[in-house]
Design a protein around this motif. Structure first.
Motif, mmCIF file in Angstrom:
data_model
loop_
_atom_site.group_PDB
_atom_site.id
_atom_site.type_symbol
_atom_site.label_atom_id
_atom_site.label_comp_id
_atom_site.label_asym_id
_atom_site.label_seq_id
_atom_site.Cartn_x
_atom_site.Cartn_y
_atom_site.Cartn_z
ATOM 1 N N SER A 88 0.859 -1.185 0.000
ATOM 2 C CA SER A 88 0.000 0.000 0.000
ATOM 3 C C SER A 88 0.889 1.226 0.000
ATOM 4 C CB SER A 88 -0.935 0.013 1.215
ATOM 5 O OG SER A 88 -0.189 0.140 2.410
ATOM 6 N N ALA A 89 0.365 2.306 -0.541
ATOM 7 C CA ALA A 89 1.134 3.546 -0.613
ATOM 8 C C ALA A 89 0.176 4.724 -0.530
ATOM 9 C CB ALA A 89 1.940 3.602 -1.901
ATOM 10 N N HIS A 90 0.658 5.795 0.061
ATOM 11 C CA HIS A 90 -0.134 7.010 0.259
ATOM 12 C C HIS A 90 0.689 8.166 -0.269
ATOM 13 C CE1 HIS A 90 -3.073 9.268 3.095
ATOM 14 N NE2 HIS A 90 -3.651 8.927 1.968
ATOM 15 N N PHE A 91 0.170 8.949 -1.203
ATOM 16 C CA PHE A 91 0.963 10.016 -1.802
ATOM 17 C C PHE A 91 0.038 11.093 -2.367
ATOM 18 C CE2 PHE A 91 -0.210 8.308 -5.902
ATOM 19 C CZ PHE A 91 -0.283 6.941 -5.672
ATOM 20 N N PRO A 92 0.560 12.323 -2.512
ATOM 21 C CA PRO A 92 -0.236 13.414 -3.085
ATOM 22 C C PRO A 92 -0.017 13.519 -4.594
ATOM 23 C CG PRO A 92 1.738 14.314 -2.099
ATOM 24 C CD PRO A 92 1.818 12.813 -1.918
ATOM 25 N N ILE A 93 -1.101 13.798 -5.316
ATOM 26 C CA ILE A 93 -1.031 14.027 -6.754
ATOM 27 C C ILE A 93 -1.424 15.474 -7.018
ATOM 28 C CG2 ILE A 93 -1.950 13.412 -9.018
ATOM 29 C CD1 ILE A 93 -2.451 10.641 -8.026
ATOM 30 N N PRO A 94 -0.501 16.312 -7.490
ATOM 31 C CA PRO A 94 -0.844 17.716 -7.777
ATOM 32 C C PRO A 94 -1.908 17.811 -8.876
ATOM 33 C CG PRO A 94 1.538 17.373 -7.743
ATOM 34 C CD PRO A 94 0.913 16.018 -7.758
ATOM 35 N N GLN A 95 -2.858 18.705 -8.665
ATOM 36 C CA GLN A 95 -3.907 18.939 -9.650
ATOM 37 C C GLN A 95 -3.536 20.145 -10.521
ATOM 38 O OE1 GLN A 95 -6.648 16.570 -9.709
ATOM 39 N NE2 GLN A 95 -4.951 15.727 -8.490
ATOM 40 N N ASP A 96 -4.395 20.453 -11.483
ATOM 41 C CA ASP A 96 -4.104 21.553 -12.409
ATOM 42 C C ASP A 96 -3.949 22.888 -11.684
ATOM 43 O OD1 ASP A 96 -4.151 19.851 -14.569
ATOM 44 O OD2 ASP A 96 -6.282 20.154 -14.967
ATOM 45 N N ASP A 97 -4.695 23.071 -10.595
ATOM 46 C CA ASP A 97 -4.617 24.334 -9.863
ATOM 47 C C ASP A 97 -3.498 24.341 -8.819
ATOM 48 O OD1 ASP A 97 -7.435 23.698 -7.584
ATOM 49 O OD2 ASP A 97 -5.626 22.564 -8.054
ATOM 50 N N GLY A 98 -2.724 23.247 -8.761
ATOM 51 C CA GLY A 98 -1.595 23.183 -7.837
ATOM 52 C C GLY A 98 -1.905 22.544 -6.499
ATOM 53 N N THR A 99 -3.175 22.370 -6.169
ATOM 54 C CA THR A 99 -3.529 21.743 -4.895
ATOM 55 C C THR A 99 -3.331 20.233 -4.983
ATOM 56 O OG1 THR A 99 -5.842 21.531 -5.552
ATOM 57 C CG2 THR A 99 -5.205 23.536 -4.378
ATOM 58 N N PRO A 100 -2.831 19.602 -3.909
ATOM 59 C CA PRO A 100 -2.616 18.149 -3.957
ATOM 60 C C PRO A 100 -3.878 17.378 -3.605
ATOM 61 C CG PRO A 100 -1.779 19.022 -1.895
ATOM 62 C CD PRO A 100 -2.310 20.203 -2.668
ATOM 63 N N HIS A 101 -4.118 16.302 -4.311
ATOM 64 C CA HIS A 101 -5.158 15.343 -3.957
ATOM 65 C C HIS A 101 -4.462 14.105 -3.412
ATOM 66 C CE1 HIS A 101 -8.895 16.791 -6.422
ATOM 67 N NE2 HIS A 101 -8.423 17.696 -5.582
ATOM 68 N N TRP A 102 -4.760 13.786 -2.142
ATOM 69 C CA TRP A 102 -4.114 12.642 -1.525
ATOM 70 C C TRP A 102 -4.725 11.359 -2.058
ATOM 71 C CZ3 TRP A 102 0.216 12.606 1.304
ATOM 72 C CH2 TRP A 102 0.680 13.851 1.764
ATOM 73 N N THR A 103 -3.859 10.422 -2.355
ATOM 74 C CA THR A 103 -4.274 9.189 -3.019
ATOM 75 C C THR A 103 -3.716 7.980 -2.273
ATOM 76 O OG1 THR A 103 -4.209 10.359 -5.126
ATOM 77 C CG2 THR A 103 -4.260 7.948 -5.218
ATOM 78 N N HIS A 104 -4.568 6.970 -2.143
ATOM 79 C CA HIS A 104 -4.148 5.733 -1.484
ATOM 80 C C HIS A 104 -4.286 4.577 -2.458
ATOM 81 C CE1 HIS A 104 -4.792 2.117 1.169
ATOM 82 N NE2 HIS A 104 -3.639 2.586 1.611
ATOM 83 N N VAL A 105 -3.205 3.795 -2.594
ATOM 84 C CA VAL A 105 -3.212 2.611 -3.455
ATOM 85 C C VAL A 105 -3.073 1.374 -2.579
ATOM 86 C CG1 VAL A 105 -1.919 1.313 -5.184
ATOM 87 C CG2 VAL A 105 -2.306 3.741 -5.504
ATOM 88 N N LEU A 106 -3.951 0.411 -2.780
ATOM 89 C CA LEU A 106 -3.883 -0.877 -2.101
ATOM 90 C C LEU A 106 -3.859 -1.946 -3.182
ATOM 91 C CD1 LEU A 106 -3.897 -2.426 0.579
ATOM 92 C CD2 LEU A 106 -6.397 -2.466 0.450
ATOM 93 N N ALA A 107 -2.782 -2.719 -3.248
ATOM 94 C CA ALA A 107 -2.605 -3.642 -4.364
ATOM 95 C C ALA A 107 -2.221 -5.031 -3.883
ATOM 96 C CB ALA A 107 -1.515 -3.117 -5.310
ATOM 97 N N ARG A 108 -2.567 -6.007 -4.686
ATOM 98 C CA ARG A 108 -2.219 -7.409 -4.431
ATOM 99 C C ARG A 108 -1.322 -7.895 -5.565
ATOM 100 N NH1 ARG A 108 -3.556 -11.502 -1.261
ATOM 101 N NH2 ARG A 108 -3.489 -13.641 -2.059
ATOM 102 N N ILE A 109 -0.241 -8.590 -5.199
ATOM 103 C CA ILE A 109 0.725 -9.081 -6.174
ATOM 104 C C ILE A 109 0.431 -10.547 -6.467
ATOM 105 C CG2 ILE A 109 3.181 -9.437 -6.649
ATOM 106 C CD1 ILE A 109 3.758 -7.234 -4.594
ATOM 107 N N LEU A 110 0.187 -10.858 -7.730
ATOM 108 C CA LEU A 110 -0.090 -12.228 -8.145
ATOM 109 C C LEU A 110 1.193 -12.851 -8.678
ATOM 110 C CD1 LEU A 110 -3.497 -11.652 -9.982
ATOM 111 C CD2 LEU A 110 -3.074 -12.128 -7.560
ATOM 112 N N ARG A 111 1.486 -14.065 -8.212
ATOM 113 C CA ARG A 111 2.718 -14.747 -8.591
ATOM 114 C C ARG A 111 2.417 -16.118 -9.185
ATOM 115 N NH1 ARG A 111 6.972 -12.041 -6.128
ATOM 116 N NH2 ARG A 111 6.312 -10.520 -4.552
ATOM 117 N N ASP A 112 3.359 -16.623 -10.006
ATOM 118 C CA ASP A 112 3.175 -17.946 -10.583
ATOM 119 C C ASP A 112 3.689 -18.996 -9.605
ATOM 120 O OD1 ASP A 112 5.965 -17.385 -12.861
ATOM 121 O OD2 ASP A 112 5.943 -17.883 -10.723
#
Length: 355
Positions: A88-112
């Motif tokens: 999981s990761a938490h990070f800000p993504i700057p928008q067109d007006d310069g304000t950050p939108h905080w974003t959270h990614v939760l991911a699962r890794i699939l393996r063979d």
């Protein structure tokens, strides 16, 4: 649509619509092809128009600050290469007006069946509203500013390092430990099957002088990190003594409470290892671990350039010694004057001159 269908009770809104309304999307990343499929809601969170998305992960995070992109890359790489099932990761993504939108990614890794990661699936969510509390944001920003400052100052100092001695001087000289955010440092290089510690910096670390040059085996934590290619984060020196009995007699003489042992790898070549020691820390957060890995990557790249420079200079010096005459001949009734002008770094044409 029947009365029992949830969409009937909610005005025709299905699960996909609910996710979009809550600014939550999904993605499917194919590691074999290097392409990523993101739904419309996910692209909205990343701020990427659907008609401009080309399926590349780099396009998806193009808005991120370079330091944030590096941190996110370390999170993903550590999870994939470390055999983890998710991240999981938490990070800000700057928008067109310069304000950050905080974003959270939760991911699962699939393996063979062999454990090789081939696919990552997950969800991405806009969490700006959840982190809007002033105290939390200030604390988070302060920590990120400190981490960014550590990376920037270390990168700047090492950018001027040309030789291996320059690199060690940048890390151990005035302000070196402060730039790294650590209280002690050990730096070792792999040479002919041995791990040679070329730098020790910090209070009481001179007690480890007897361990500077050793055969590369798993008897010490720094060598173990080099051989395994994986970092070791230590929050208890007592446990370190149990895992490495040969180091145990030295631990009582060290004023540190935590340490991290980091392999130094550049372009798939194992150069050595770096240990960072801390007095006040007793644990490492995910951000602090990623910061340490980032610092190790910066140091490894600088060492790789410095080692190459030293090797080329040694070759050039040897060539000069073989080409220059051993003595100046004597001529009866006359004198011979010799002028030797060595080439210097930055010339594009020509070399040494000997008249």
């Amino acid at each position: 649509m029947t009365d029992d269908d949830p969409r009937a009770r909610d005005g025709g809104i299905g699960p996909a619509e609910w996710l979009a309304m809550n600014r939550t999307g999904s993605f499917d990343w194919d590691l074999d092809t290097g392409t990523i499929d993101v739904d419309a809601s996910g692209l909205l969170v990343f701020g990427v128009p659907p008609d401009r998305f080309d399926g590349r992960p780099t396009t998806l995070v193009a808005r991120l600050d370079p330091a944030e992109r590096m941190r996110l890359d370390h999170v993903v790489r550590t999870a994939v290469t470390g055999g983890h099932a998710s991240y999981s990761a938490h990070f800000p993504i700057p928008q067109d007006d310069g304000t950050p939108h905080w974003t959270h990614v939760l991911a699962r890794i699939l393996r063979d069946g062999d454990g090789r990661a081939h696919r990552i699936v997950g969800a991405v969510r806009d969490t700006t509203a959840e982190v809007s509390h002033a105290a939390f944001v200030q604390q988070l920003e302060k920590r990120r500013e400190m981490q960014t400052s550590i990376v920037e100052r270390t990168t700047h100092a090492l950018s001027r390092a040309v030789t291996v001695d320059d690199v060690t001087a940048s890390l151990t000289g005035p302000g070196g430990l402060a730039r790294l955010g650590a209280d002690g440092l050990a730096l070792g290089l792999v040479e002919n099957g041995s791990l040679n510690v070329i730098a020790l910096s910090g209070d009481s670390l001179d007690v480890l002088d007897g361990l500077r040059t050793r055969r590369l085996d798993r008897g010490l934590p720094l060598a173990e990190a080099v051989l395994s290619g994986r970092p070791r984060f230590v929050s208890s020196f007592a446990s370190l003594g149990r895992d490495f009995p040969e180091l145990a007699p030295y631990l009582d003489h060290l004023p540190f409470r935590a340490a991290c042992y980091l392999p130094l790898v550049a372009q798939a070549r194992s150069l050595g290892g770096m240990a960072l020691f801390y007095r006040g820390r007793t644990a490492f957060t995910a951000d602090e671990r990623n910061l340490a890995l980032g610092l190790a990557a910066i140091v490894a790249q600088s060492l790789q350039r410095a080692i190459l420079f030293d090797e080329e200079r040694e070759l050039a010096t040897g060539l000069q010694e073989t080409m220059l005459p051993r003595r100046i001949p004597a001529i009866s009734g006359g004198e011979i004057a010799v002028r030797y002008h060595a080439a210097w770094s930055g010339r594009q044409v020509g070399g040494d001159w000997y008249d």
